[in-house]
Scaffold this motif. Structure first.
Motif, PDB file in Angstrom:
ATOM      1  N   GLY A 195       1.301 -12.781 -66.313  1.00 12.07           N
ATOM      2  CA  GLY A 195       0.827 -11.681 -67.150  1.00 12.07           C
ATOM      3  C   GLY A 195       1.963 -10.860 -67.720  1.00 12.07           C
ATOM      4  O   GLY A 195       1.849 -10.317 -68.825  1.00 12.07           O
ATOM      5  N   GLN A 206       2.316 -10.449 -71.714  1.00 14.03           N
ATOM      6  CA  GLN A 206       2.464  -9.160 -72.399  1.00 14.03           C
ATOM      7  C   GLN A 206       3.700  -9.162 -73.295  1.00 14.03           C
ATOM      8  O   GLN A 206       3.647  -8.717 -74.451  1.00 14.03           O
ATOM      9  CB  GLN A 206       2.571  -8.030 -71.372  1.00 14.03           C
ATOM     10  CG  GLN A 206       1.272  -7.742 -70.643  1.00 14.03           C
ATOM     11  CD  GLN A 206       1.466  -6.763 -69.507  1.00 14.03           C
ATOM     12  OE1 GLN A 206       1.592  -5.552 -69.728  1.00 14.03           O
ATOM     13  NE2 GLN A 206       1.506  -7.270 -68.271  1.00 14.03           N
ATOM     14  N   ARG A 207       4.814  -9.661 -72.746  1.00 16.55           N
ATOM     15  CA  ARG A 207       6.041  -9.692 -73.529  1.00 16.55           C
ATOM     16  C   ARG A 207       5.882 -10.590 -74.754  1.00 16.55           C
ATOM     17  O   ARG A 207       6.329 -10.242 -75.856  1.00 16.55           O
ATOM     18  CB  ARG A 207       7.177 -10.195 -72.645  1.00 16.55           C
ATOM     19  CG  ARG A 207       8.575 -10.175 -73.260  1.00 16.55           C
ATOM     20  CD  ARG A 207       9.096  -8.763 -73.426  1.00 16.55           C
ATOM     21  NE  ARG A 207       8.825  -8.236 -74.763  1.00 16.55           N
ATOM     22  CZ  ARG A 207       8.834  -6.935 -75.050  1.00 16.55           C
ATOM     23  NH1 ARG A 207       9.075  -6.043 -74.112  1.00 16.55           N
ATOM     24  NH2 ARG A 207       8.595  -6.521 -76.273  1.00 16.55           N
ATOM     25  N   LEU A 249      -5.773 -12.088 -75.864  1.00 14.99           N
ATOM     26  CA  LEU A 249      -4.877 -11.950 -74.716  1.00 14.99           C
ATOM     27  C   LEU A 249      -5.712 -11.644 -73.479  1.00 14.99           C
ATOM     28  O   LEU A 249      -6.508 -10.710 -73.471  1.00 14.99           O
ATOM     29  CB  LEU A 249      -3.889 -10.811 -74.981  1.00 14.99           C
ATOM     30  CG  LEU A 249      -2.838 -10.500 -73.920  1.00 14.99           C
ATOM     31  CD1 LEU A 249      -1.904 -11.682 -73.720  1.00 14.99           C
ATOM     32  CD2 LEU A 249      -2.043  -9.260 -74.324  1.00 14.99           C
ATOM     33  N   LEU A 297      -5.215 -10.738 -69.616  1.00 13.97           N
ATOM     34  CA  LEU A 297      -4.251 -10.289 -68.615  1.00 13.97           C
ATOM     35  C   LEU A 297      -4.979 -10.225 -67.283  1.00 13.97           C
ATOM     36  O   LEU A 297      -5.833  -9.371 -67.074  1.00 13.97           O
ATOM     37  CB  LEU A 297      -3.673  -8.933 -69.018  1.00 13.97           C
ATOM     38  CG  LEU A 297      -2.928  -8.939 -70.353  1.00 13.97           C
ATOM     39  CD1 LEU A 297      -2.484  -7.531 -70.735  1.00 13.97           C
ATOM     40  CD2 LEU A 297      -1.745  -9.899 -70.322  1.00 13.97           C
ATOM     41  N   PRO A 313       1.760  -3.608 -65.994  1.00 14.25           N
ATOM     42  CA  PRO A 313       2.690  -3.386 -67.100  1.00 14.25           C
ATOM     43  C   PRO A 313       4.079  -2.973 -66.631  1.00 14.25           C
ATOM     44  O   PRO A 313       4.959  -2.725 -67.454  1.00 14.25           O
ATOM     45  CB  PRO A 313       2.023  -2.246 -67.873  1.00 14.25           C
ATOM     46  CG  PRO A 313       1.388  -1.421 -66.790  1.00 14.25           C
ATOM     47  CD  PRO A 313       0.913  -2.421 -65.753  1.00 14.25           C
ATOM     48  N   LEU A 360       2.760  -0.877 -74.920  1.00 11.00           N
ATOM     49  CA  LEU A 360       1.399  -1.412 -74.874  1.00 11.00           C
ATOM     50  C   LEU A 360       0.533  -1.028 -76.074  1.00 11.00           C
ATOM     51  O   LEU A 360      -0.276  -1.840 -76.535  1.00 11.00           O
ATOM     52  CB  LEU A 360       0.714  -0.991 -73.573  1.00 11.00           C
ATOM     53  CG  LEU A 360       1.222  -1.670 -72.297  1.00 11.00           C
ATOM     54  CD1 LEU A 360       0.501  -1.101 -71.084  1.00 11.00           C
ATOM     55  CD2 LEU A 360       1.047  -3.179 -72.357  1.00 11.00           C
ATOM     56  N   ILE A 383       0.318  -3.708 -78.836  1.00 12.95           N
ATOM     57  CA  ILE A 383      -0.328  -5.019 -78.710  1.00 12.95           C
ATOM     58  C   ILE A 383      -1.470  -5.107 -79.718  1.00 12.95           C
ATOM     59  O   ILE A 383      -2.382  -4.275 -79.726  1.00 12.95           O
ATOM     60  CB  ILE A 383      -0.840  -5.251 -77.276  1.00 12.95           C
ATOM     61  CG1 ILE A 383       0.359  -5.486 -76.335  1.00 12.95           C
ATOM     62  CG2 ILE A 383      -1.795  -6.444 -77.217  1.00 12.95           C
ATOM     63  CD1 ILE A 383      -0.014  -5.750 -74.892  1.00 12.95           C
ATOM     64  N   THR A 407      -7.781  -7.849 -76.306  1.00 16.96           N
ATOM     65  CA  THR A 407      -7.258  -7.953 -74.943  1.00 16.96           C
ATOM     66  C   THR A 407      -8.356  -7.750 -73.915  1.00 16.96           C
ATOM     67  O   THR A 407      -9.132  -6.789 -73.995  1.00 16.96           O
ATOM     68  CB  THR A 407      -6.139  -6.928 -74.716  1.00 16.96           C
ATOM     69  OG1 THR A 407      -5.083  -7.161 -75.662  1.00 16.96           O
ATOM     70  CG2 THR A 407      -5.570  -7.032 -73.311  1.00 16.96           C
ATOM     71  N   ILE A 432      -2.919  -0.609 -68.187  1.00 16.60           N
ATOM     72  CA  ILE A 432      -2.987  -1.464 -69.377  1.00 16.60           C
ATOM     73  C   ILE A 432      -4.217  -1.109 -70.208  1.00 16.60           C
ATOM     74  O   ILE A 432      -4.147  -0.955 -71.433  1.00 16.60           O
ATOM     75  CB  ILE A 432      -3.018  -2.945 -68.976  1.00 16.60           C
ATOM     76  CG1 ILE A 432      -1.828  -3.305 -68.091  1.00 16.60           C
ATOM     77  CG2 ILE A 432      -3.032  -3.829 -70.222  1.00 16.60           C
ATOM     78  CD1 ILE A 432      -1.882  -4.721 -67.518  1.00 16.60           C
ATOM     79  N   VAL A 485      -3.742  -0.154 -74.216  1.00 17.27           N
ATOM     80  CA  VAL A 485      -3.912  -1.182 -75.248  1.00 17.27           C
ATOM     81  C   VAL A 485      -5.148  -0.855 -76.080  1.00 17.27           C
ATOM     82  O   VAL A 485      -6.253  -0.727 -75.538  1.00 17.27           O
ATOM     83  CB  VAL A 485      -4.052  -2.582 -74.615  1.00 17.27           C
ATOM     84  CG1 VAL A 485      -4.346  -3.616 -75.697  1.00 17.27           C
ATOM     85  CG2 VAL A 485      -2.783  -2.949 -73.856  1.00 17.27           C
TER      86      VAL A 485
END
Length: 281
Positions: free
Chosen positions: A96, A100-101, A113, A115, A120, A216, A219, A223, A242, A246
């Protein structure tokens, strides 16, 4: 693929049918096998990354290079190789972090995405919470399972100083901590415990501390955050960070579940992922 002046093999495994979902396992250094998700394969073409330093994938000349930038580099190579304009990306635990990266660095390549039991940020506070949670687990179970007295030492061991077999033994020893009720369902979960394999060298990786909290909000992908109710290492505290940062993210907490929801609650886990991917964007 090329990595610096070296050519390194990056293996991946494909199973299932339907839209493509690329899955990155945890660790660093844990083999991909534990992340196999048969129920998702009924709906999705799952592409399981076999991270460098594990299994049949290549080994880096310098173990210090097993860091987030390296894993993101190799993930991008696989996604480029698939020749798809965009994919769904699922990252579990350390995977994860990679997801994220990657979503931040390559926003155009990630349609969705997922996760899964991740955070984070790592660092001193993250690990102190994990150790405290494991200590509580050990106190609860010490009477019936005296071996739990060794679990904290296993969690904090320098795995890079061990052989692959030694690192695997540590991971399998502490594995009950990753479940909500391992011993109550031991017959069911023992095979999954037996698939866990740890490769030692990736634990020697060096790099800046992982912390994407400030990034974040950038993004862009839809998600979904999935977290086990009692995940001792990447629990609800980190999932909420997160979720709150996000834009438009969805959060699903899997009841009576630890760090391995796809094993403990496979129907609920798969239903949450499939519903998210099928929902209108």
């Amino acid at each position: 693929m090329r990595y610096g002046s070296s050519l390194i093999e990056q293996h991946y495994h494909v199973a299932g049918t339907g839209p493509v979902c690329v899955a990155h396992s945890g660790g660093p250094g844990i083999g991909w096998d534990y992340l196999r998700m048969p129920l998702l394969e009924r709906h999705l073409t799952m592409v399981y990354i076999e991270p460098v330093g594990t299994g049949a994938s290549g080994r880096l000349p310098d173990p210090r290079a097993y860091n987030l930038a390296t894993y993101t580099h190799f993930l991008h190579a696989v996604i480029e190789h698939l020749a798809l304009p965009e994919v769904a990306l699922l990252g579990h635990s350390h995977g994860g972090f990679v997801a994220q990266r990657y979503a931040l660095d390559h926003p155009a390549r990630v349609a969705s995405l997922i996760l899964y039991d991740t955070s984070p940020v790592t660092g001193e506070e993250f690990w102190s919470v994990a150790v405290a949670n494991m200590e509580r687990f050990a106190r609860r179970h010490a009477a019936g399972h005296p071996e739990v007295a060794t679990y904290v030492a296993g969690l904090t061991a320098r795995l890079d100083l061990l052989s692959d077999e030694g690192a695997t033994a540590v991971l399998r020893t502490i594995a009950p901590t990753y479940f909500f009720d391992y011993w109550g369902r031991e017959k069911e979960f023992a095979p999954a415990r037996g698939t866990l394999r740890m490769y030692a060298a990736p634990s020697a990786g060096e790099g800046p501390p992982f912390d994407v909290r400030e990034e974040l909000p950038d993004i862009a992908a839809r998600t979904l955050i999935l977290v086990g109710e009692v995940d001792f290492i990447c629990g609800r505290r980190w999932a909420r960070m997160i979720h709150e940062a996000v834009p438009g993210a969805e959060l699903v907490v899997l009841d009576e579940t630890g760090h391995l929801g796809h094993v403990e609650q496979p129907d609920e886990f798969a239903a949450a992922v499939v519903a998210f991917l099928r929902s209108p964007s």
